[in-house]
Write an enzyme that holds these catalytic residues in place. Structure first.
Site, PDB file in Angstrom:
ATOM      1  N   SER A   8       0.841  -1.198   0.000  1.00 55.01           N
ATOM      2  CA  SER A   8       0.000   0.000   0.000  1.00 55.01           C
ATOM      3  C   SER A   8       0.876   1.248   0.000  1.00 55.01           C
ATOM      4  CB  SER A   8      -0.914   0.007   1.224  1.00 55.01           C
ATOM      5  OG  SER A   8      -1.638   1.213   1.283  1.00 55.01           O
ATOM      6  N   HIS A  32      -0.819  -1.015  -4.656  1.00 56.38           N
ATOM      7  CA  HIS A  32      -2.142  -0.763  -4.076  1.00 56.38           C
ATOM      8  C   HIS A  32      -2.247   0.717  -3.722  1.00 56.38           C
ATOM      9  CE1 HIS A  32      -5.927  -1.991  -2.229  1.00 56.38           C
ATOM     10  NE2 HIS A  32      -5.657  -1.100  -1.286  1.00 56.38           N
ATOM     11  N   ASP A  34      -4.656   3.623  -2.273  1.00 60.00           N
ATOM     12  CA  ASP A  34      -5.855   3.935  -1.498  1.00 60.00           C
ATOM     13  C   ASP A  34      -6.279   5.380  -1.732  1.00 60.00           C
ATOM     14  OD1 ASP A  34      -6.344   1.474  -0.052  1.00 60.00           O
ATOM     15  OD2 ASP A  34      -4.485   1.884   1.023  1.00 60.00           O
ATOM     16  N   MET A  36      -8.946   8.130  -0.709  1.00 61.48           N
ATOM     17  CA  MET A  36      -9.916   8.419   0.352  1.00 61.48           C
ATOM     18  C   MET A  36     -10.420   9.851   0.233  1.00 61.48           C
ATOM     19  SD  MET A  36      -7.809   6.870   3.581  1.00 61.48           S
ATOM     20  CE  MET A  36      -6.836   5.384   3.445  1.00 61.48           C
ATOM     21  N   HIS A  65      -7.984   1.457  -5.023  1.00 60.21           N
ATOM     22  CA  HIS A  65      -9.047   1.158  -4.055  1.00 60.21           C
ATOM     23  C   HIS A  65      -9.760   2.467  -3.719  1.00 60.21           C
ATOM     24  CE1 HIS A  65      -9.975  -0.201   0.369  1.00 60.21           C
ATOM     25  NE2 HIS A  65     -11.068  -0.056  -0.351  1.00 60.21           N
ATOM     26  N   MET A  67     -12.082   4.488  -1.740  1.00 65.56           N
ATOM     27  CA  MET A  67     -12.817   4.612  -0.469  1.00 65.56           C
ATOM     28  C   MET A  67     -13.510   5.969  -0.478  1.00 65.56           C
ATOM     29  SD  MET A  67      -9.969   3.290   2.242  1.00 65.56           S
ATOM     30  CE  MET A  67      -8.608   2.284   1.712  1.00 65.56           C
ATOM     31  N   MET A 140     -11.778  -6.059   3.743  1.00 64.88           N
ATOM     32  CA  MET A 140     -11.024  -5.216   4.669  1.00 64.88           C
ATOM     33  C   MET A 140     -10.900  -5.939   6.004  1.00 64.88           C
ATOM     34  SD  MET A 140     -10.083  -2.524   3.043  1.00 64.88           S
ATOM     35  CE  MET A 140      -9.393  -1.718   4.511  1.00 64.88           C
ATOM     36  N   GLY A 145      -9.650   3.498   6.159  1.00 67.23           N
ATOM     37  CA  GLY A 145      -9.442   4.895   6.502  1.00 67.23           C
ATOM     38  C   GLY A 145      -8.072   5.225   7.068  1.00 67.23           C
ATOM     39  N   PHE A 146      -7.470   4.288   7.786  1.00 71.46           N
ATOM     40  CA  PHE A 146      -6.171   4.578   8.400  1.00 71.46           C
ATOM     41  C   PHE A 146      -5.262   3.360   8.317  1.00 71.46           C
ATOM     42  CE2 PHE A 146      -8.968   7.610  10.478  1.00 71.46           C
ATOM     43  CZ  PHE A 146      -8.223   8.773  10.415  1.00 71.46           C
ATOM     44  N   GLY A 147      -3.975   3.600   8.109  1.00 68.82           N
ATOM     45  CA  GLY A 147      -2.994   2.537   8.138  1.00 68.82           C
ATOM     46  C   GLY A 147      -2.559   2.245   9.556  1.00 68.82           C
ATOM     47  N   GLY A 148      -1.852   1.128   9.731  1.00 67.22           N
ATOM     48  CA  GLY A 148      -1.279   0.799  11.024  1.00 67.22           C
ATOM     49  C   GLY A 148      -2.225   0.168  12.020  1.00 67.22           C
ATOM     50  N   ASP A 180      -6.945  -6.625   2.927  1.00 63.52           N
ATOM     51  CA  ASP A 180      -6.250  -5.367   3.223  1.00 63.52           C
ATOM     52  C   ASP A 180      -6.463  -4.985   4.684  1.00 63.52           C
ATOM     53  OD1 ASP A 180      -5.195  -2.831   3.323  1.00 63.52           O
ATOM     54  OD2 ASP A 180      -6.512  -1.967   1.807  1.00 63.52           O
ATOM     55  N   GLY A 181      -5.340  -4.840   5.413  1.00 65.25           N
ATOM     56  CA  GLY A 181      -5.405  -4.338   6.774  1.00 65.25           C
ATOM     57  C   GLY A 181      -4.698  -5.215   7.782  1.00 65.25           C
ATOM     58  N   GLY A 182      -3.600  -4.720   8.328  1.00 64.84           N
ATOM     59  CA  GLY A 182      -2.882  -5.465   9.353  1.00 64.84           C
ATOM     60  C   GLY A 182      -2.204  -6.719   8.840  1.00 64.84           C
ATOM     61  N   GLY A 202       0.914  -2.564   4.151  1.00 65.74           N
ATOM     62  CA  GLY A 202       1.428  -1.204   4.181  1.00 65.74           C
ATOM     63  C   GLY A 202       2.589  -1.046   5.128  1.00 65.74           C
ATOM     64  N   SER A 203       2.264  -0.862   6.408  1.00 69.06           N
ATOM     65  CA  SER A 203       3.297  -0.634   7.419  1.00 69.06           C
ATOM     66  C   SER A 203       4.294  -1.777   7.499  1.00 69.06           C
ATOM     67  CB  SER A 203       2.640  -0.427   8.789  1.00 69.06           C
ATOM     68  OG  SER A 203       1.752   0.668   8.761  1.00 69.06           O
TER      69      SER A 203
END
Length: 221
Positions: A8, A32, A34, A36, A65, A67, A140, A145-148, A180-182, A202-203
């Site tokens: 991401s 990827h 994002d 928003m 993506h 959003m 998701m 909305g937010f990374g991390g 997507d996410g974590g 991402g992170s």
């Protein structure tokens, strides 16, 4: 089990974005991106100038993506920017009473892979009516909305349910599952086992001590 890795770009260093682009070109499979709007999700990210700039240097496919509310207003523009994959949220379609199948067909008509995304609070069964028209479904595993954010463990069961439905209907080869996410090396193997084929990270990639090694670890855990 090997999967496709889609880092991401939102987590990259925007003061040295060129390095992030090269990292994906050399060590991953998909970009990827994002997008928003601060309305559908509580954050703003980037728009056409960033996507256009990345597209000029990208040697791997672009996965946009959306959003955002009224994503259909921007399908054509992002396709023109060079997106190979575009996903929008089922929640966005519902806000305007739009038929998600028709929107997926519209995307396909632009020559891109069409994806349907859902947040963790949307039952996974809600995407089942649209699977015939989707090239991929984006699950998701955190709230958009937010990374991390921390991975939501219940996402594994959601992926398994989706994979089982795709298999039951003979769509498993046609419609891919993206998550997507974590996502990181600690859960990538479990996600792949559950049925995920594209992992957005991402992170865990861009903030790793060695991002290139992190890519390898996620893809081959």
């Amino acid at each position: 089990m090997s999967v496709l890795l889609a880092p991401s770009i939102l987590a990259a260093d925007f003061l040295n974005l060129g390095a992030g682009v090269e990292l994906v070109n050399e060590h991953a499979d998909i970009f990827h991106l994002d997008v928003m709007d601060g309305i559908l999700v509580p954050n703003l990210s980037f728009g056409f100038p960033v996507v256009d700039a990345i597209a000029k240097k990208a040697r791997k496919p672009l996965d946009v993506h959306l959003m955002i509310v009224k994503p259909w207003n921007y399908f054509q523009r992002f396709a023109k920017s060079g997106a190979h994959m575009i996903s929008f949220h089922l929640e966005a379609a519902r806000l305007d009473g739009k038929n998600a199948s028709e929107l997926l067909k519209e995307l396909k008509g632009l020559g891109v892979k069409a994806g349907l995304a859902i947040n963790p609070d949307i039952p996974v069964e809600d995407v089942f009516p649209y699977l015939d028209d989707a090239d991929f479904v984006l699950i998701m595993s955190v709230f958009a909305g937010f990374g991390g954010q921390k991975f939501i463990p219940e996402s594994i069961e959601r992926i398994e349910k989706l994979k089982a439905e795709l298999t039951r209907r003979g769509l498993a080869d046609k419609c891919k599952i993206e998550v997507d996410g974590g996502v990181g090396a600690g859960n990538s193997a479990d996600l792949a086992k559950a049925g995920a084929e594209i992992l957005v990270a991402g992170s865990s990639v861009f903030r790793a001590e060695n991002p290139a090694e992190a890519c390898v670890a996620i893809k081959h855990s």
